[in-house]
Design a protein around this motif. Structure first.
Motif, PDB file in Angstrom:
ATOM      1  N   LYS A 254       0.849  -1.199   0.000  1.00 36.64           N
ATOM      2  CA  LYS A 254       0.000   0.000   0.000  1.00 36.64           C
ATOM      3  C   LYS A 254       0.879   1.241   0.000  1.00 36.64           C
ATOM      4  O   LYS A 254       1.891   1.292   0.703  1.00 36.64           O
ATOM      5  CB  LYS A 254      -0.899   0.002   1.229  1.00 36.64           C
ATOM      6  CG  LYS A 254      -1.935  -1.121   1.206  1.00 36.64           C
ATOM      7  CD  LYS A 254      -3.112  -0.776   2.099  1.00 36.64           C
ATOM      8  CE  LYS A 254      -4.170  -1.880   2.055  1.00 36.64           C
ATOM      9  NZ  LYS A 254      -4.837  -1.932   0.750  1.00 36.64           N
ATOM     10  N   LYS A 256       1.356   5.459   0.666  1.00 40.97           N
ATOM     11  CA  LYS A 256       1.081   6.260   1.875  1.00 40.97           C
ATOM     12  C   LYS A 256      -0.402   6.657   1.977  1.00 40.97           C
ATOM     13  O   LYS A 256      -0.998   6.609   3.049  1.00 40.97           O
ATOM     14  CB  LYS A 256       1.950   7.523   1.877  1.00 40.97           C
ATOM     15  CG  LYS A 256       3.395   7.246   2.209  1.00 40.97           C
ATOM     16  CD  LYS A 256       3.602   7.002   3.696  1.00 40.97           C
ATOM     17  CE  LYS A 256       5.010   6.495   3.960  1.00 40.97           C
ATOM     18  NZ  LYS A 256       5.098   5.171   4.510  1.00 40.97           N
ATOM     19  N   GLN A 259      -2.443   3.759   2.980  1.00 40.14           N
ATOM     20  CA  GLN A 259      -2.196   3.449   4.404  1.00 40.14           C
ATOM     21  C   GLN A 259      -2.981   4.403   5.300  1.00 40.14           C
ATOM     22  O   GLN A 259      -3.605   3.993   6.282  1.00 40.14           O
ATOM     23  CB  GLN A 259      -0.687   3.553   4.706  1.00 40.14           C
ATOM     24  CG  GLN A 259       0.135   2.432   4.099  1.00 40.14           C
ATOM     25  CD  GLN A 259       1.622   2.571   4.389  1.00 40.14           C
ATOM     26  OE1 GLN A 259       2.088   3.571   4.906  1.00 40.14           O
ATOM     27  NE2 GLN A 259       2.387   1.550   4.027  1.00 40.14           N
ATOM     28  N   LEU A 262      -6.590   3.539   5.307  1.00 39.60           N
ATOM     29  CA  LEU A 262      -6.860   2.345   6.123  1.00 39.60           C
ATOM     30  C   LEU A 262      -6.905   2.711   7.615  1.00 39.60           C
ATOM     31  O   LEU A 262      -7.817   2.297   8.334  1.00 39.60           O
ATOM     32  CB  LEU A 262      -5.772   1.310   5.848  1.00 39.60           C
ATOM     33  CG  LEU A 262      -5.932  -0.073   6.485  1.00 39.60           C
ATOM     34  CD1 LEU A 262      -5.327  -1.141   5.581  1.00 39.60           C
ATOM     35  CD2 LEU A 262      -5.275  -0.154   7.848  1.00 39.60           C
TER      36      LEU A 262
END
Lengths: 273, 174
Positions: A254, A256, A259, A262
């Motif tokens: 993934k 940035k 991320q 998430l």
């Protein structure tokens, strides 16, 4: 059965205890990660000790004990290089430079120091050789092992406590911001100054120990003292990956933004609980 | 389906299992055994392998919470559990200063395993004999930038607050 094994299974304390109780004569050879120690016993008493990485000659030992000056040591190395320890000892006594007591006391201190250092060795293999006795050209001593074992056990406890306090030698040190505290006004020992002179965010504690040829016990003891005094603090060494590889490992593949997205979803879910 | 994990660690009896139980949507899969050591008979049972809790975020994302065994003789499990974690929480029992040193050592160990974000939760802050947060920070030798959070592991809002602080730290460090 041959007396040999691993320090992880059999500690130095246990080995000395065995030699003492069995009144053994011969040499205990311990191969650590970076050096080898040979400790020689006669009927269960300490007779001689040597580490392969150090000059174990009488001149060096007397110099280390401050019985002879650096200039005298230099002269001895130049003029008496071919003499063995017994010959050198007789020469020094007859010349009135040192007494027999000076020599024996220096040797005893040196040998005991070597054994005390061994107590902090946790990795290494050992074997006992009945046939290796004190070399003929060396001056033996005769020291009871009981006190050495008691002192060693005390050091072992200290070692375990220090390891709990300072488990990671891969960290670096930096001076704390304490305006008003001038390092020059603090009484530090020579060994502490040696460590202080290497304090730099790029140097790990382990590297400082290596540069100063200090054992893990010594470096931990000094750094612990400096930490407790509030003079230094632990930091992650400079040059070590600053991004957090653990996060990338936790969210493989993934970028940035993904991320962050998430983590924001996780935050939203936790809030709604 | 993607899964991410966080680890809850700390000394024996610091409240790790309760922390996970409080927010997990499943009954915590806990591998507990009767405490055998006299010295550790503060509670009846302890975690010997790991606790395991779950929070489903949506159809595509699940958060797992892993609790580490607190007793030192099971520390071989720590490295395994820390593999691939998003972050970790160090639980400290605010009423048992004799465990602070161990908590500090556990914190250092986990930082060495994986330099992921972490927070320290000062559990049992609802107890009368709990240490003050500021005193604990000094005793634990925590840098000012490390989050030391008051916590009550059996209180859902308190546990949520600790998790949100950790996620906030993760977000900041991304």
């Amino acid at each position: 059965m041959a007396l040999k094994g691993n320090l992880r299974d059999f500690t130095i304390t246990q080995l000395l205890n065995l030699v003492n109780l069995a009144q053994k004569t011969g040499s205990l050879i311990i191969e650590g990660p970076s050096e080898t120690a040979t400790i020689t016993f006669r009927e269960g008493k300490l007779a001689y000790a040597q580490v392969n990485t150090e000059d174990g000659g009488l001149g060096a030992i007397l110099h280390k004990s401050n019985v002879i000056s650096t200039a005298q040591y230099g002269t001895l190395k130049a003029r008496a290089a071919s003499m063995n320890d017994k010959e050198l000892g007789l020469l020094l006594i007859n010349s009135g430079y040192v007494s027999q007591e000076d020599i024996l006391a220096s040797l005893q201190t040196h040998f005991v120091d070597i054994i005390q250092r061994l107590f902090s060795w946790v990795e290494g293999i050992f074997h006992f050789d009945n046939d290796i006795l004190v070399p003929g050209d060396k001056i033996p001593v005769k020291l009871d092992l009981e006190n050495i074992i008691i002192e060693g056990s005390r050091r072992l406890r200290e070692w375990e406590q220090l390891k709990d306090e300072l488990p990671n030698l891969e960290l670096a040190l930096k001076f704390t911001d304490r305006p008003g505290v001038n390092l020059k006004n603090i009484n530090l020992s020579v060994e502490e100054w040696k460590v202080v002179s290497f304090i730099n965010p790029k140097n790990t504690i382990g590297a400082i120990a290596k540069a100063n040829k200090m054992s893990e016990l010594d470096i931990r003891r000094i750094v612990y003292g400096l930490l407790q005094a509030g003079l230094v603090e632990l930091i992650r060494p400079e040059g070590v990956e600053q991004t957090l590889p653990g996060i990338d490992k936790a969210m493989p593949g993934k970028n940035k933004e993904e991320q962050k997205n998430l983590v924001n979803r996780l935050i939203g879910r936790i809030r709604s609980l | 389906m993607q899964t991410v994990k966080m680890v809850v660690t700390g000394p024996f009896n610091s409240g790790k299992t309760e922390f996970i139980q409080t927010v997990s949507e499943i009954d915590v899969v806990s591998t507990e055994r009767k405490v055998s050591s006299e010295a550790e008979k503060i509670k009846e049972s302890t975690t010997v392998a790991m606790d395991f809790g779950r929070i489903t975020v949506d159809d595509e994302l699940v958060l797992y919470l892993f609790g580490t065994p607190g007793q030192k003789r099971f520390d071989f499990m720590w490295e395994i559990l820390s593999e691939g974690m998003l972050g970790f929480i160090v639980m400290v029992d605010s009423t048992r200063p004799e465990t602070f040193k161990e908590a500090r050592a556990i914190l250092e160990t986990f930082r060495a395993y994986a330099p992921t974000p972490y927070v320290v939760a000062a559990n049992k802050q609802d107890m009368e004999d709990a240490w003050e947060i500021d005193d604990m920070r000094i005793a634990l030798r925590l840098d000012p930038d490390v989050k030391l959070l008051p916590a009550v592991a059996v209180d859902r809002e308190s546990v949520k607050s600790v998790l949100l602080e950790l996620l906030g730290t993760i977000l900041t460090e991304l």
